[in-house]
Design a protein around this motif. Structure first.
Motif, PDB file in Angstrom:
ATOM      1  N   LEU A   1       7.186 -12.007 -29.728  1.00 26.27           N
ATOM      2  CA  LEU A   1       6.436 -11.308 -28.687  1.00 26.27           C
ATOM      3  C   LEU A   1       4.942 -11.267 -28.997  1.00 26.27           C
ATOM      4  N   TYR A   2       4.590 -11.063 -30.266  1.00 22.07           N
ATOM      5  CA  TYR A   2       3.176 -11.105 -30.640  1.00 22.07           C
ATOM      6  C   TYR A   2       2.587 -12.485 -30.364  1.00 22.07           C
ATOM      7  N   TYR A   3       3.359 -13.516 -30.671  1.00 20.84           N
ATOM      8  CA  TYR A   3       2.891 -14.892 -30.445  1.00 20.84           C
ATOM      9  C   TYR A   3       2.607 -15.120 -28.964  1.00 20.84           C
ATOM     10  N   GLU A   4       3.529 -14.692 -28.100  1.00 18.49           N
ATOM     11  CA  GLU A   4       3.339 -14.861 -26.669  1.00 18.49           C
ATOM     12  C   GLU A   4       2.114 -14.077 -26.189  1.00 18.49           C
TER      13      GLU A   4
ATOM     14  N   ARG B   1       0.335 -15.528 -22.706  1.00 18.15           N
ATOM     15  CA  ARG B   1       1.442 -15.902 -21.832  1.00 18.15           C
ATOM     16  C   ARG B   1       2.101 -14.663 -21.225  1.00 18.15           C
ATOM     17  N   LYS B   2       2.719 -14.862 -20.090  1.00 21.99           N
ATOM     18  CA  LYS B   2       3.356 -13.767 -19.384  1.00 21.99           C
ATOM     19  C   LYS B   2       4.601 -13.294 -20.129  1.00 21.99           C
TER      20      LYS B   2
ATOM     21  N   GLU C   1       7.817 -10.855 -19.566  1.00 27.12           N
ATOM     22  CA  GLU C   1       8.538 -10.183 -18.495  1.00 27.12           C
ATOM     23  C   GLU C   1       8.954  -8.774 -18.916  1.00 27.12           C
ATOM     24  N   VAL C   2       8.784  -7.822 -18.001  1.00 29.04           N
ATOM     25  CA  VAL C   2       9.222  -6.452 -18.263  1.00 29.04           C
ATOM     26  C   VAL C   2      10.720  -6.415 -18.532  1.00 29.04           C
ATOM     27  N   SER C   3      11.460  -7.222 -17.798  1.00 32.00           N
ATOM     28  CA  SER C   3      12.916  -7.242 -17.958  1.00 32.00           C
ATOM     29  C   SER C   3      13.321  -7.692 -19.352  1.00 32.00           C
ATOM     30  N   LEU C   4      12.552  -8.632 -19.943  1.00 35.11           N
ATOM     31  CA  LEU C   4      12.873  -9.109 -21.289  1.00 35.11           C
ATOM     32  C   LEU C   4      12.648  -8.012 -22.323  1.00 35.11           C
ATOM     33  N   VAL C   5      11.524  -7.311 -22.202  1.00 43.83           N
ATOM     34  CA  VAL C   5      11.231  -6.222 -23.136  1.00 43.83           C
ATOM     35  C   VAL C   5      12.273  -5.122 -23.002  1.00 43.83           C
ATOM     36  N   ASN C   6      12.632  -4.775 -21.778  1.00 41.69           N
ATOM     37  CA  ASN C   6      13.659  -3.747 -21.565  1.00 41.69           C
ATOM     38  C   ASN C   6      15.004  -4.162 -22.137  1.00 41.69           C
ATOM     39  N   GLN C   7      15.295  -5.442 -22.051  1.00 38.12           N
ATOM     40  CA  GLN C   7      16.547  -5.945 -22.638  1.00 38.12           C
ATOM     41  C   GLN C   7      16.552  -5.739 -24.145  1.00 38.12           C
ATOM     42  N   PHE C   8      15.415  -6.048 -24.799  1.00 40.85           N
ATOM     43  CA  PHE C   8      15.315  -5.859 -26.251  1.00 40.85           C
ATOM     44  C   PHE C   8      15.439  -4.382 -26.617  1.00 40.85           C
TER      45      PHE C   8
ATOM     46  N   SER D   1       9.024  -1.328 -27.127  1.00 44.29           N
ATOM     47  CA  SER D   1       8.369  -0.603 -26.037  1.00 44.29           C
ATOM     48  C   SER D   1       6.868  -0.861 -26.024  1.00 44.29           C
ATOM     49  N   PHE D   2       6.290  -1.082 -27.193  1.00 37.33           N
ATOM     50  CA  PHE D   2       4.859  -1.348 -27.300  1.00 37.33           C
ATOM     51  C   PHE D   2       4.455  -2.558 -26.462  1.00 37.33           C
ATOM     52  N   PHE D   3       5.343  -3.558 -26.349  1.00 40.85           N
ATOM     53  CA  PHE D   3       4.999  -4.794 -25.644  1.00 40.85           C
ATOM     54  C   PHE D   3       5.069  -4.641 -24.127  1.00 40.85           C
ATOM     55  N   LEU D   4       5.512  -3.474 -23.656  1.00 44.83           N
ATOM     56  CA  LEU D   4       5.408  -3.205 -22.226  1.00 44.83           C
ATOM     57  C   LEU D   4       3.943  -3.219 -21.799  1.00 44.83           C
ATOM     58  N   ARG D   5       3.063  -2.876 -22.727  1.00 49.63           N
ATOM     59  CA  ARG D   5       1.624  -2.908 -22.436  1.00 49.63           C
ATOM     60  C   ARG D   5       1.206  -4.280 -21.920  1.00 49.63           C
ATOM     61  N   ASP D   6       1.708  -5.335 -22.542  1.00 45.05           N
ATOM     62  CA  ASP D   6       1.386  -6.699 -22.118  1.00 45.05           C
ATOM     63  C   ASP D   6       2.193  -7.103 -20.891  1.00 45.05           C
ATOM     64  N   ALA D   7       3.447  -6.623 -20.836  1.00 52.02           N
ATOM     65  CA  ALA D   7       4.319  -6.984 -19.717  1.00 52.02           C
ATOM     66  C   ALA D   7       3.868  -6.343 -18.405  1.00 52.02           C
TER      67      ALA D   7
END
Length: 756
Positions: A452-455, A460-461, A463-470, A484-490
């Motif tokens: 996720l940090y790499y993306e 790169r985009k 997806e909120v759904s991917l972060v929620n899945q994790f 949850s932190f990566f929701l900021r980017d999503a």
């Protein structure tokens, strides 16, 4: 004020946070970037976080969360479990042991004769909670040398098997209460709840979390009974006993007495649920050479002692043989391993075949993966600038092959993946495909955090759904908060109802760490107002904050793609490099307190240093513009607890300034040796001068934020690329009485008088 109130005060909690940030920066068990989300959130929320945490604890609402475990491979195919704590838990844990709470009280009862590591720092103004590890490491070996000179020529050394994992929590708490006089029941109960929440197996109440300075102090507490036993019982029978963490050394005048003492220690430790590792033998010392050789490197610190050039040359010559032994499956002794680790820490040999030989031994020695990868990271920077394109292509292929090698442990692959994603110079063709594979995997793995940090860094985009899945797949709340932190980017292209729903869920979770990230996400999206908040910790942060002016923090939505950001106060600070975020740089301890800001990447030829105030201060100029005036202490050229004594690197600079004013060609090793020795009142060899110069180069690179060498490659004398002048009275051989020329040998006040 009660001890509990003092412990839970916002001032003490802020001090604990300061210690933790410094500790994480220099940790030998680095799990970066896992700690980055919570650190960013706390820095963003600022003072209000500590106000809320103080009340949260005092209201009795704080309950520790279960950490999650990562497993670090050992060379013997075993695994070392490391419990990753939530940042709030870590702050509270450290706050219990700050100096004025339990720190001084506990450390003051430890033995100064036999306990040499993890001692509480006397200087409460320091960023370090514990005294520098190397100071104790040096004393640990000096005591052994002294014992040898007194006739204790028989020696055995061993370590405690799975030390931290086997400390029983109940016995530890009783030990604190009965033997160390800790009477505050509220603090003891809170500590017991913490340790019980962080054990690996809930039905086995033993083990304290590794990698934390608070745990290091507790480890000393638990073994203090052994220290007393050895000093009181074994010393009367001709034995000398020394301990550095769980490394134990016994020395005696007779072999039989050492063997009997070892047997007694084994029996004593069994009563404490501990055992010694089996590889233990008694040997007769002929001299102190092996003890002195071990002094050069401590695995617990990122500061190395200065060694003579001939000693470094010996290590450098032996390193290829050690690597070859590892490659051939031969055993290597502890000294050979220490020498290799020391070399990886400070050497600058970057030829491709040597790097290849290092990469090849990663599957055979998993414990070396961190120093090897950090060494290679620095080597890649060098190779990108000075290397051949074919060399770079060769390294690309070697790194890629080792990542996919089935014999490489998961922990090693984690570090190799961080190496790949943090080095733009590595053209690993399969990295994008591998990141997609990791993110699509059904496994719960810390590799996804790296992915996720790499993306995010690539713009790169996500997806909120991917972060929620994790988040849903995570096994505990601490792990959920990471994702949850990566929701900021999503949130960048998400619809407003989706953003609101995610933030609201985080704010209302029954988890203080998730609440923390939820508050950060809301602060990053000020257009979203959520009034109905009843999370166990978010309610403390947000309810307290409503009466104050709302702080707004910009987000990565408003910055250029391809950059990743840390948050400090109200400002976004670009991460200096991905290597910083992923913990890939070789350990460096920044001692200077001044922050130099330059208009461009530093070119040493544009730097001028002017000594003043009796060589205690220096004026720093860049491209003829004044940047800063600082003393040697602010620049980190000092030694001693009170930082009052100039170190030898500063002495080197002072000597260089004097010779630059006359004839820089006189700055030979012999001349510099005599000048530095006279200033420091110590005896030096030319080899010492060489090492002082090496250390000075590292310090100057840190202060000026550049990897460029500040010295010309000159084997006859030390020739700086920068200009350096002594104090005003020594700057010119000839005094200019009048005229339009700058009178550099007078103070500015005298120059003004002379102009008239």
């Amino acid at each position: 004020m009660s001890l509990f109130d003092k412990f839970s005060s916002r001032e003490n909690l802020k001090q604990a946070f300061k210690y933790i940030k410094n500790e994480l920066q220099h940790s030998s068990l680095s799990i970066s970037p896992i700690n980055h989300p919570a650190l960013t959130a706390i820095d963003a929320i600022g003072e209000q976080f500590f106000v809320a945490l103080e009340k949260y604890i005092r209201d009795g609402k704080y309950t520790p969360e279960r950490g999650f475990f990562v497993y670090i491979a050992k060379d013997n195919l075993g695994l070392r479990p490391v419990c990753v704590l939530s940042m709030i838990d870590r702050i509270v844990y450290q706050a219990i042991f700050n100096q004025d709470i339990l720190g001084f009280k506990l450390d003051g009862q430890l033995s100064d004769k036999s306990c040499f590591a993890h001692r509480v720092n006397d200087d409460t103004n320091s960023d370090d909670f514990l005294s520098h590890y190397f100071n104790g490491w040096n004393s640990f070996h000096k005591s052994q040398e002294k014992a040898f000179r007194s006739g204790y020529i028989w020696k055995t050394e061993f370590d405690v098997q799975q030390y931290y994992e086997n400390i029983p929590i109940g016995k530890l708490i009783k030990h604190l209460k009965a033997d160390f006089g800790v009477k505050d029941e509220k603090i003891l109960e809170l500590l017991k709840k913490q340790l019980s929440a962080w054990i690996e197996y809930s039905d086995l109440p033993k083990g304290i979390p590794q990698g934390s300075n608070a745990s290091a102090l507790l480890g000393n507490i638990y073994l203090s009974s052994l220290d007393k036993f050895a000093e009181n019982e074994l010393a009367r029978k001709g034995i000398r006993y020394f301990r550095y963490v769980d490394d134990i050394v016994i020395m005696g005048k007779k072999k039989e007495s050492v063997l009997k003492a070892t047997e007694k220690i084994v029996r004593f430790l069994r009563d404490y649920n501990l055992n010694l590792n089996e590889k233990t033998r008694v040997k007769e010392l002929e001299d102190t050479s092996t003890i002195k050789a071990m002094r050069i490197f401590s695995e617990y610190d990122d500061i190395s002692t200065e060694i003579p050039e001939d000693e470094f040359a010996r290590i450098e010559a032996n390193v290829p043989t050690t690597i070859e032994k590892i490659s051939n499956g031969e055993s290597i002794d502890k000294l050979e391993l220490r020498d290799l680790k020391y070399y990886l820490k400070i050497a600058t040999r970057y030829d491709v075949m040597f790097l290849f030989s290092l990469i090849e031994i990663i599957p055979l020695r998993p414990s070396l993966v961190v120093p090897i990868v950090q060494y290679i990271t620095e080597a890649l920077d060098f190779t990108r600038i000075f290397g051949d394109s074919l060399d770079i292509m060769f390294l690309d292929g070697v790194v890629e092959n080792i990542y996919y090698n089935g014999e490489v442990s998961e922990w090693s692959r984690f570090w190799i993946l961080k190496l790949i994603v943090s080095n733009e110079g590595l053209m690993v063709s399969s990295i994008n495909r591998e990141i997609k594979k990791i993110l699509a995997s059904q496994e719960t793995t810390i590799f996804k955090v790296v992915g996720l940090y790499y993306e995010a860094m690539k713009g790169r985009k996500i997806e909120v759904s991917l972060v929620n899945q994790f988040i849903q797949e995570s096994k505990n709340n601490t792990e959920k908060s990471l994702y949850s932190f990566f929701l900021r980017d999503a949130f960048k292209d998400a619809r407003m109802p989706t953003v609101r729903s995610c933030i609201e869920k985080a704010l209302n979770e029954n988890s203080h760490e998730l609440n923390l990230i939820g508050c950060y996400l809301q602060q990053s999206n000020p257009q979203i107002k959520i009034d109905d908040v009843d999370g166990i910790f978010s309610s403390y942060i947000l309810n307290k904050g409503r009466a104050k002016k709302e702080r707004v923090i910009e987000t990565t939505q408003q910055v250029n793609p391809g950059n990743y950001y840390l948050v400090s106060g109200d400002n976004l600070l670009p991460v200096a490099s991905p290597a910083t975020l992923f913990g890939m740089q070789r350990p460096k301890r920044v001692h200077h307190s001044v922050d130099l800001i330059f208009p461009e990447k530093v070119c040493w030829e544009k730097v001028m240093l002017k000594m003043k105030e009796g060589m205690r201060e220096v004026e720093i100029f860049y491209n003829n513009e004044h940047i800063e005036t600082a003393d040697y202490g602010q620049l980190g050229f000092c030694t001693g607890k009170k930082q009052q004594k100039q170190n030898r690197q500063w002495g080197f600079l002072c000597a260089l300034s004097v010779l630059s004013a006359t004839d820089i060609r006189q700055a030979t090793p012999e001349k510099m040796r005599s000048m530095i020795a006279a200033n420091s009142k110590t005896t030096l060899s030319n080899g010492n001068v060489y090492q002082i110069k090496r250390t000075l180069v590292k310090r100057l690179r840190e202060i000026f934020r550049t990897d460029a060498n500040p010295f010309y490659d000159n084997r006859e004398y030390y020739h700086p690329m920068f200009s350096i002048l002594p104090e005003p009275d020594l700057r010119q051989e000839e005094v200019w009485g009048q005229g339009g020329r700058l009178n550099e040998n007078r103070s500015p006040e005298n120059n003004e008088e002379e102009a008239f």
